[in-house]
Structures are given as structure tokens and as C-alpha cells.
Write an enzyme that holds these catalytic residues in place. Structure first.
Site, PDB file in Angstrom:
ATOM      1  N   GLY A  12       0.507  -1.384  -0.554  1.00  0.00           N
ATOM      2  CA  GLY A  12       0.105  -0.024  -0.637  1.00  0.00           C
ATOM      3  C   GLY A  12       1.146   1.568  -0.373  1.00  0.00           C
ATOM      4  O   GLY A  12       2.604   1.397  -0.275  1.00  0.00           O
ATOM      5  N   CYS A  13       0.628   2.265   0.308  1.00  0.00           N
ATOM      6  CA  CYS A  13       0.707   3.753   0.345  1.00  0.00           C
ATOM      7  C   CYS A  13       2.405   3.394   1.405  1.00  0.00           C
ATOM      8  O   CYS A  13       2.209   3.293   2.186  1.00  0.00           O
ATOM      9  CB  CYS A  13       0.012   4.451   0.864  1.00  0.00           C
ATOM     10  SG  CYS A  13       0.739   6.567   0.820  1.00  0.00           S
ATOM     11  N   PHE A  14       3.292   3.925  -0.071  1.00  0.00           N
ATOM     12  CA  PHE A  14       4.629   3.879   0.903  1.00  0.00           C
ATOM     13  C   PHE A  14       4.553   5.035   2.186  1.00  0.00           C
ATOM     14  O   PHE A  14       5.677   4.696   2.807  1.00  0.00           O
ATOM     15  CB  PHE A  14       5.439   3.600  -0.586  1.00  0.00           C
ATOM     16  CG  PHE A  14       6.238   4.862  -1.086  1.00  0.00           C
ATOM     17  CD1 PHE A  14       5.539   6.767  -0.455  1.00  0.00           C
ATOM     18  CD2 PHE A  14       6.381   4.841  -2.041  1.00  0.00           C
ATOM     19  CE1 PHE A  14       5.153   7.485  -1.648  1.00  0.00           C
ATOM     20  CE2 PHE A  14       6.657   5.855  -3.482  1.00  0.00           C
ATOM     21  CZ  PHE A  14       5.759   7.638  -2.779  1.00  0.00           C
ATOM     22  N   TRP A  15       4.418   5.875   2.398  1.00  0.00           N
ATOM     23  CA  TRP A  15       4.370   6.475   3.217  1.00  0.00           C
ATOM     24  C   TRP A  15       4.418   5.732   5.070  1.00  0.00           C
ATOM     25  O   TRP A  15       5.159   5.219   5.728  1.00  0.00           O
ATOM     26  CB  TRP A  15       3.540   7.439   3.432  1.00  0.00           C
ATOM     27  CG  TRP A  15       3.861   8.696   2.481  1.00  0.00           C
ATOM     28  CD1 TRP A  15       4.292   8.882   1.263  1.00  0.00           C
ATOM     29  CD2 TRP A  15       2.891   9.934   1.831  1.00  0.00           C
ATOM     30  NE1 TRP A  15       4.454   9.835  -0.036  1.00  0.00           N
ATOM     31  CE2 TRP A  15       3.267  10.405   0.303  1.00  0.00           C
ATOM     32  CE3 TRP A  15       1.298  10.067   1.732  1.00  0.00           C
ATOM     33  CZ2 TRP A  15       2.246  11.003  -0.085  1.00  0.00           C
ATOM     34  CZ3 TRP A  15       0.762  10.921   0.811  1.00  0.00           C
ATOM     35  CH2 TRP A  15       1.200  11.500   0.065  1.00  0.00           C
ATOM     36  N   HIS A 155      -2.424   2.438   7.197  1.00  0.00           N
ATOM     37  CA  HIS A 155      -0.834   2.011   8.105  1.00  0.00           C
ATOM     38  C   HIS A 155      -1.530   1.963   9.842  1.00  0.00           C
ATOM     39  O   HIS A 155      -0.930   2.422   9.796  1.00  0.00           O
ATOM     40  CB  HIS A 155      -0.025   1.806   7.934  1.00  0.00           C
ATOM     41  CG  HIS A 155       0.378   0.753   6.495  1.00  0.00           C
ATOM     42  ND1 HIS A 155       0.447   2.218   4.877  1.00  0.00           N
ATOM     43  CD2 HIS A 155       0.591   0.019   5.161  1.00  0.00           C
ATOM     44  CE1 HIS A 155       0.107   1.813   3.881  1.00  0.00           C
ATOM     45  NE2 HIS A 155       0.304   0.180   4.293  1.00  0.00           N
TER      46      HIS A 155
END
Length: 163
Positions: A12-15, A155
Site C-alpha cells: 500500500g501507500c509507502f508513507w 497503516h
């Protein structure tokens, strides 16, 4: 002699993934980027087929690839295809980029443990893809949630250890 190792994952979103991994025991560095896609030098606006992933540099004397994967499966939903939270598309797939046979065996073992745990409502759909060039994301995406503490993330740690 440098004994540090690197692991490459996408979930998912890497942040959000970077923000949670950066503070784990044995993690020396994290970098967000693109991997497994169709073009060289991908960017946030042009990364066809690439997953938003992270490169994790770790000290194998303090943590292991298996422990990294255990945490990985606790902070994202590995049972959804091409989706995490509100983010949809192949950029947000759950993938482990495999560098060697040992990593493939460990990844398969951890996936089996996670599936047998029954903690997710559906089976793990995380793909095991061969390691491909890791392309670092633009500077504004590195350490994003440190720079923007109220920024978007889907996350969080959902369970205790699977191991």
C-alpha cells in the site's frame, strides 16, 4: 565488512509503511520508492505497474527477514488485491520482492503461518515477485509522515506477532 542486509516490500501507500518500519528494532534505514513496473526512472506521476514500496536496511544481528515479514503482515491487509484502505490499483498491491531462494522459503513459511492464524478474514494474496531495480521516490516522499505528522496513512499495527 558491512553485514547489513536489505529487504524490499510493498503493502500500500509507502508513507505509512515507512513510518512504522523506521522505528523497529534493527532497522537502520528506510527509503520509499517504486519497484516491479514497466518503466525506468519512475515518478509519483508516472510509475506504470510499479508498486509503492520500501527498501529496508537492517542489521541481521538485531532482526531477521522473518521478523520483518511478521511485522509487514501486521501493519497492512495482505488479503486484499491491489488495495489498502481507500487506495486502489496495482501501485498498492501487497508484494515481497524476493532476492534469493532463502527469502522465498522464509516468505512462503510466514505466509503459511499468517494464513493458518485465521486473523485475516480471507487468505493472503501477497505476491512473491523477483527482485527488480528499486527506484527511489522523489525527496518530498521520503520521511513524509515525519515532515507531515497529520498526513494520510492507512497503516497501523493490527495484531501482535504471528511468530
Amino acid at each position: 565488512m558491512d553485514t547489513n542486509k536489505k529487504a524490499y516490500i510493498a503493502g500500500g501507500c509507502f508513507w505509512g509503511m515507512e513510518d512504522l518500519f523506521r522505528v523497529q528494532k534493527g532497522i537502520l534505514n528506510t527509503e520509499v520508492g517504486y519497484q516491479g513496473g514497466q518503466n525506468d526512472n519512475p515518478t509519483y506521476r508516472n510509475h506504470p505497474g510499479h508498486a509503492e514500496g520500501i527498501e529496508i536496511t537492517y542489521d541481521p544481528n538485531e532482526t531477521s527477514f522473518k521478523e520483518i515479514l511478521d511485522f509487514f503482515f501486521r501493519i497492512h491487509d495482505p488479503s486484499t488485491v491491489d488495495q489498502q484502505g481507500n487506495d486502489r490499483g496495482s501501485s498498492y498491491r501487497s508484494t515481497i520482492f524476493i532476492q534469493n531462494d532463502e527469502e522465498r522459503e522464509i516468505a512462503a513459511e510466514v505466509i503459511e503461518i499468517v494464513n493458518k492464524s485465521g486473523r485475516w478474514n480471507a487468505p493472503v494474496v501477497t505476491t512473491l515477485e523477483p527482485f527488480a531495480t528499486f527506484w527511489s521516490a522523489e525527496p518530498e516522499h521520503q520521511d513524509y509522515l515525519v515532515k507531515h505528522p497529520n498526513g494520510y496513512t492507512c497503516h497501523f499495527e493490527r495484531f501482535g506477532t504471528f511468530l
